[in-house]
Write a protein that holds these residues in place. Structure first.
Motif, PDB file in Angstrom:
ATOM      1  N   ASP A 103     -53.713 -21.503  48.045  1.00  0.00           N
ATOM      2  CA  ASP A 103     -52.787 -21.432  46.910  1.00  0.00           C
ATOM      3  C   ASP A 103     -51.409 -21.929  47.356  1.00  0.00           C
ATOM      4  OD1 ASP A 103     -51.641 -19.394  48.392  1.00  0.00           O
ATOM      5  OD2 ASP A 103     -52.295 -17.778  47.063  1.00  0.00           O
ATOM      6  N   THR A 104     -50.393 -21.741  46.516  1.00  0.00           N
ATOM      7  CA  THR A 104     -49.072 -22.299  46.825  1.00  0.00           C
ATOM      8  C   THR A 104     -48.446 -21.648  48.055  1.00  0.00           C
ATOM      9  OG1 THR A 104     -48.201 -20.748  45.219  1.00  0.00           O
ATOM     10  CG2 THR A 104     -48.509 -23.013  44.471  1.00  0.00           C
ATOM     11  N   LYS A 105     -48.902 -20.429  48.392  1.00  0.00           N
ATOM     12  CA  LYS A 105     -48.353 -19.762  49.571  1.00  0.00           C
ATOM     13  C   LYS A 105     -49.231 -19.952  50.790  1.00  0.00           C
ATOM     14  CE  LYS A 105     -45.649 -16.397  47.042  1.00  0.00           C
ATOM     15  NZ  LYS A 105     -45.837 -15.223  46.180  1.00  0.00           N
ATOM     16  N   ASN A 106     -50.129 -20.955  50.720  1.00  0.00           N
ATOM     17  CA  ASN A 106     -51.019 -21.296  51.823  1.00  0.00           C
ATOM     18  C   ASN A 106     -52.021 -20.182  52.150  1.00  0.00           C
ATOM     19  OD1 ASN A 106     -51.754 -23.461  53.465  1.00  0.00           O
ATOM     20  ND2 ASN A 106     -50.770 -22.572  55.284  1.00  0.00           N
ATOM     21  N   ARG A 107     -52.275 -19.302  51.173  1.00  0.00           N
ATOM     22  CA  ARG A 107     -53.296 -18.280  51.357  1.00  0.00           C
ATOM     23  C   ARG A 107     -54.653 -18.850  50.947  1.00  0.00           C
ATOM     24  NH1 ARG A 107     -49.875 -13.829  48.160  1.00  0.00           N
ATOM     25  NH2 ARG A 107     -50.272 -15.475  46.656  1.00  0.00           N
ATOM     26  N   VAL A 108     -55.675 -18.519  51.753  1.00  0.00           N
ATOM     27  CA  VAL A 108     -57.001 -19.078  51.479  1.00  0.00           C
ATOM     28  C   VAL A 108     -57.612 -18.410  50.241  1.00  0.00           C
ATOM     29  CG1 VAL A 108     -59.352 -19.336  52.367  1.00  0.00           C
ATOM     30  CG2 VAL A 108     -57.394 -19.693  53.884  1.00  0.00           C
ATOM     31  N   VAL A 109     -58.009 -19.234  49.252  1.00  0.00           N
ATOM     32  CA  VAL A 109     -58.608 -18.693  48.027  1.00  0.00           C
ATOM     33  C   VAL A 109     -60.052 -19.154  47.838  1.00  0.00           C
ATOM     34  CG1 VAL A 109     -56.430 -18.403  46.813  1.00  0.00           C
ATOM     35  CG2 VAL A 109     -57.647 -20.595  46.665  1.00  0.00           C
ATOM     36  N   GLY A 110     -60.494 -20.096  48.669  1.00  0.00           N
ATOM     37  CA  GLY A 110     -61.872 -20.591  48.508  1.00  0.00           C
ATOM     38  C   GLY A 110     -62.168 -21.611  49.575  1.00  0.00           C
ATOM     39  N   ILE A 111     -63.348 -22.194  49.475  1.00  0.00           N
ATOM     40  CA  ILE A 111     -63.709 -23.254  50.405  1.00  0.00           C
ATOM     41  C   ILE A 111     -64.485 -24.306  49.633  1.00  0.00           C
ATOM     42  CG2 ILE A 111     -65.896 -22.193  51.164  1.00  0.00           C
ATOM     43  CD1 ILE A 111     -64.995 -23.116  54.078  1.00  0.00           C
ATOM     44  N   PHE A 112     -64.300 -25.560  49.992  1.00  0.00           N
ATOM     45  CA  PHE A 112     -65.031 -26.637  49.330  1.00  0.00           C
ATOM     46  C   PHE A 112     -65.798 -27.396  50.404  1.00  0.00           C
ATOM     47  CE2 PHE A 112     -65.789 -30.697  47.287  1.00  0.00           C
ATOM     48  CZ  PHE A 112     -66.167 -30.306  46.009  1.00  0.00           C
ATOM     49  N   ALA A 113     -67.118 -27.179  50.426  1.00  0.00           N
ATOM     50  CA  ALA A 113     -67.954 -27.769  51.470  1.00  0.00           C
ATOM     51  C   ALA A 113     -68.797 -28.902  50.893  1.00  0.00           C
ATOM     52  CB  ALA A 113     -68.859 -26.691  52.073  1.00  0.00           C
ATOM     53  N   ARG A 114     -69.502 -29.580  51.798  1.00  0.00           N
ATOM     54  CA  ARG A 114     -70.325 -30.701  51.341  1.00  0.00           C
ATOM     55  C   ARG A 114     -71.344 -30.277  50.290  1.00  0.00           C
ATOM     56  NH1 ARG A 114     -71.173 -35.229  55.686  1.00  0.00           N
ATOM     57  NH2 ARG A 114     -68.957 -35.612  55.998  1.00  0.00           N
ATOM     58  N   HIS A 115     -71.922 -29.086  50.464  1.00  0.00           N
ATOM     59  CA  HIS A 115     -72.913 -28.693  49.461  1.00  0.00           C
ATOM     60  C   HIS A 115     -72.273 -28.389  48.112  1.00  0.00           C
ATOM     61  CE1 HIS A 115     -72.029 -24.752  51.458  1.00  0.00           C
ATOM     62  NE2 HIS A 115     -71.901 -24.407  50.206  1.00  0.00           N
ATOM     63  N   ASP A 116     -70.966 -28.089  48.122  1.00  0.00           N
ATOM     64  CA  ASP A 116     -70.279 -27.931  46.837  1.00  0.00           C
ATOM     65  C   ASP A 116     -70.192 -29.264  46.095  1.00  0.00           C
ATOM     66  OD1 ASP A 116     -69.663 -25.099  46.999  1.00  0.00           O
ATOM     67  OD2 ASP A 116     -68.236 -25.631  48.575  1.00  0.00           O
ATOM     68  N   CYS A 117     -70.078 -30.363  46.882  1.00  0.00           N
ATOM     69  CA  CYS A 117     -70.081 -31.702  46.267  1.00  0.00           C
ATOM     70  C   CYS A 117     -71.387 -31.924  45.514  1.00  0.00           C
ATOM     71  CB  CYS A 117     -69.989 -32.810  47.305  1.00  0.00           C
ATOM     72  SG  CYS A 117     -68.495 -32.808  48.222  1.00  0.00           S
ATOM     73  N   LEU A 118     -72.490 -31.513  46.146  1.00  0.00           N
ATOM     74  CA  LEU A 118     -73.794 -31.712  45.506  1.00  0.00           C
ATOM     75  C   LEU A 118     -73.892 -30.913  44.212  1.00  0.00           C
ATOM     76  CD1 LEU A 118     -76.206 -31.673  48.574  1.00  0.00           C
ATOM     77  CD2 LEU A 118     -75.261 -33.627  47.344  1.00  0.00           C
ATOM     78  N   ARG A 119     -73.394 -29.668  44.264  1.00  0.00           N
ATOM     79  CA  ARG A 119     -73.458 -28.856  43.049  1.00  0.00           C
ATOM     80  C   ARG A 119     -72.618 -29.489  41.937  1.00  0.00           C
ATOM     81  NH1 ARG A 119     -71.438 -24.109  44.630  1.00  0.00           N
ATOM     82  NH2 ARG A 119     -69.411 -24.692  43.794  1.00  0.00           N
ATOM     83  N   VAL A 120     -71.424 -29.978  42.324  1.00  0.00           N
ATOM     84  CA  VAL A 120     -70.555 -30.610  41.333  1.00  0.00           C
ATOM     85  C   VAL A 120     -71.240 -31.850  40.746  1.00  0.00           C
ATOM     86  CG1 VAL A 120     -68.441 -31.964  41.097  1.00  0.00           C
ATOM     87  CG2 VAL A 120     -68.375 -29.736  42.220  1.00  0.00           C
ATOM     88  N   LEU A 121     -71.910 -32.612  41.601  1.00  0.00           N
ATOM     89  CA  LEU A 121     -72.583 -33.823  41.136  1.00  0.00           C
ATOM     90  C   LEU A 121     -73.695 -33.477  40.142  1.00  0.00           C
ATOM     91  CD1 LEU A 121     -72.505 -36.883  41.590  1.00  0.00           C
ATOM     92  CD2 LEU A 121     -74.244 -36.589  43.354  1.00  0.00           C
TER      93      LEU A 121
END
Lengths: 203, 328
Positions: A103-121
């Protein structure tokens, strides 16, 4: 689409002081390959991969080292409000396995991995929505695309997804439409009548 | 063979409009052809009673059944998706279709007939537990399979679906169960609605291995189907050893069908029918009920159904269709 629409959350994270045996079992138990390392406020300070852990073990076994001794500090991250295009290009060009999302304060809110690309596709193409595919070849990208959309509008056909790509050779484009119907024949015929080239299955 | 026939003029009352592929004319063409080919009088006409809502609830959510009823009675144009067009009496006709198929399996179990064909509409194999898809309101064949298991106490039921579209509804209803073997042969999901039925969809949990999907590339014909039957379908059925065989009989893999791109011949349908009939005779005293699904070219639909019924009527030794046997 923004990264927050396609990322995995909540995300598993570790503290910098965590010892390697614990990190190894977290990776294994959660069946993940990357772990963002965060401080007490949840701010991103590093990332560690299963490969980093494996390499450390191969070199000198598991001692009482903490994750911060082997993590990649200040890793490349993306913001949840960045576009998916940002994440796709980064993963593709830099060959990362995953990107921490902050987020804007550099706190981790999630992760976007290669398998997330597949799900998005799969989502973008509407592959899990029942439908019929129509494939077009178009020469004059703008004119022909308008025609195709016009045909769909008149038919009140329910569009699941539409993708336009460049042909590998020549100037033409391929259009992949997915319609929410068992009977794409009226749409197919109307496109042909309006001069569009419909690719038949198996051609 | 004594072959039962389920048909009722009330099936024509499910009015989807004159341009709709799944329209009443399909059944009119089938009836006319069965009469012309003299199969009609040789079949035993079975009575058709509407299915109880509780029977349908065995595979569909109560809220979905109520949603179909309300949509029809309130004059809605379609249920869930435009494909599934309805008129005010469609709910009642759909109950009749389910009831007709239940009546057919009851008749076979009671020994009133050896096998049966159900010329019903609306079709059923796309209908999911909780929603309509692709012309289908209630999953006729799935309700019948569940009825055989819960009312007739059968241990194992096989469903073979040779409609050109994947039988997604039937698959999803039974995919976690080992007591129903579902085999679907269809045009590859990349090219045809609904986009499921890949060969790696093979059942879930305890049902793993009891779903078999056999997709074909566009323009596949008799040879491809024959190969699949010999090497996959029949061996799987023999190994499963069902107590009853149900067929989701769609005839839209025929050459002329406007909704798909396959090249199965009339003889090909007859050959598959004979394979399944012989399998049923081998493993479950011939107990087999075939249920109409798709098929949208009226002429080829009628011709293929007629050949299908002719095979069901054949005595051992194939007196009815000697010529057909040489075809494949």
């Amino acid at each position: 689409m923004l990264i927050r629409d396609g990322m995995t959350r909540p995300v598993v994270t570790v503290a910098p002081e965590m010892l390697l045996p614990g990190v190894a079992s977290m990776l294994r138990d959660n069946r993940i390959h990357q772990l963002p390392v965060v401080d007490g406020e949840g701010v991103l300070v590093g990332i560690v991969t299963d490969r980093d852990v494996r390499d450390a073990r191969a070199v000198d076994g598991f001692d009482n080292r903490s994750v911060q001794s082997i993590m990649t500090p200040n890793p490349v991250s993306v913001r949840e409000t960045d576009t998916l295009e940002d994440a796709l290009l980064l993963l593709h060009r830099r060959r990362f396995g995953a990107l921490p999302v902050v987020d804007t304060k550099n706190r981790v809110v999630g992760i976007f991995a290669r398998h997330d690309c597949l799900r998005v596709l799969v989502e973008v193409l509407g592959l899990e929505q029942p439908g019929s595919r129509i494939e077009l070849h178009i020469d004059k990208a703008d004119d022909d695309l308008c025609k195709a959309v016009g045909v769909l509008g008149k038919l009140e056909a329910s569009l699941v997804s539409a993708v336009v790509t460049r042909e590998h050779t020549g100037e033409g484009r391929r259009v992949y439409l997915r319609l929410q119907t068992i009977d794409p024949t009226p749409a197919r015929k109307a496109m042909q009548r309006s001069g569009l080239r419909v690719i038949e299955p198996g051609d | 063979m004594r072959t039962g026939l389920v048909y009722d003029d009330r099936f024509l009352d499910h009015d989807t409009g004159p341009q709709h592929p799944e329209r009443s004319d399909r059944l009119r063409a089938i009836v006319e052809r069965l009469k012309r080919d003299h199969h009609w009088d040789r079949c035993l006409r079975l009575p058709v009673e509407p299915a109880l809502v509780t029977s349908i609830q065995a595979v569909h959510d109560a809220t979905y059944i109520e949603h179909v009823r309300a949509t029809c009675e309130q004059g809605g144009a379609y249920v869930d998706v435009q494909d599934s067009a309805v008129c005010p009496v469609s709910f009642e006709v759909a109950r009749l279709a389910v009831g007709g198929v239940i009546g057919a399996v009851d008749a076979v179990m009671a020994g009133l007939c050896d096998n049966a064909f159900c010329a019903v509409r609306p079709p059923g194999h796309h209908a999911e537990r909780d929603r309509s898809m692709g012309f289908c309101l209630f999953n006729n064949v799935a309700v019948a399979a569940q009825h055989l298991i819960s009312q007739h106490r059968l241990g194992k039921v096989a469903i073979v679906d040779f409609d050109v579209h994947h039988g997604n509804g039937t698959q999803h209803i039974f995919e976690a169960r080992p007591d129903v073997l579902f085999i679907s042969l269809h045009e590859h999901p990349s090219y045809l609605y609904p986009g499921t039925g890949f060969s790696w969809e093979a059942g879930q949990d305890r049902g793993e291995g009891f779903t078999i999907n056999i997709p074909f590339d566009p323009h596949a014909g008799d040879e491809a189907y024959r190969h699949a039957f010999k090497h996959k379908v029949i061996p799987a059925l023999d190994a499963f050893g069902p107590d009853f065989v149900l067929i989701s009989a769609g005839f839209d893999a025929a050459c002329d069908d406007p909704l798909a791109h396959m090249q199965l011949s009339t003889l090909g349908f007859a050959w598959m029918t004979r394979q399944l009939k012989e399998l049923a005779e081998r493993v479950c005293s011939g107990r087999l009920v075939s249920v109409l699904e798709g098929g949208y070219d009226l002429r080829s639909l009628a011709e293929c159904v007629s050949a299908h019924v002719a095979v069901l009527l054949e005595e051992d030794g194939h007196d009815g269709l000697m010529g057909m046997k040489a075809g494949m």
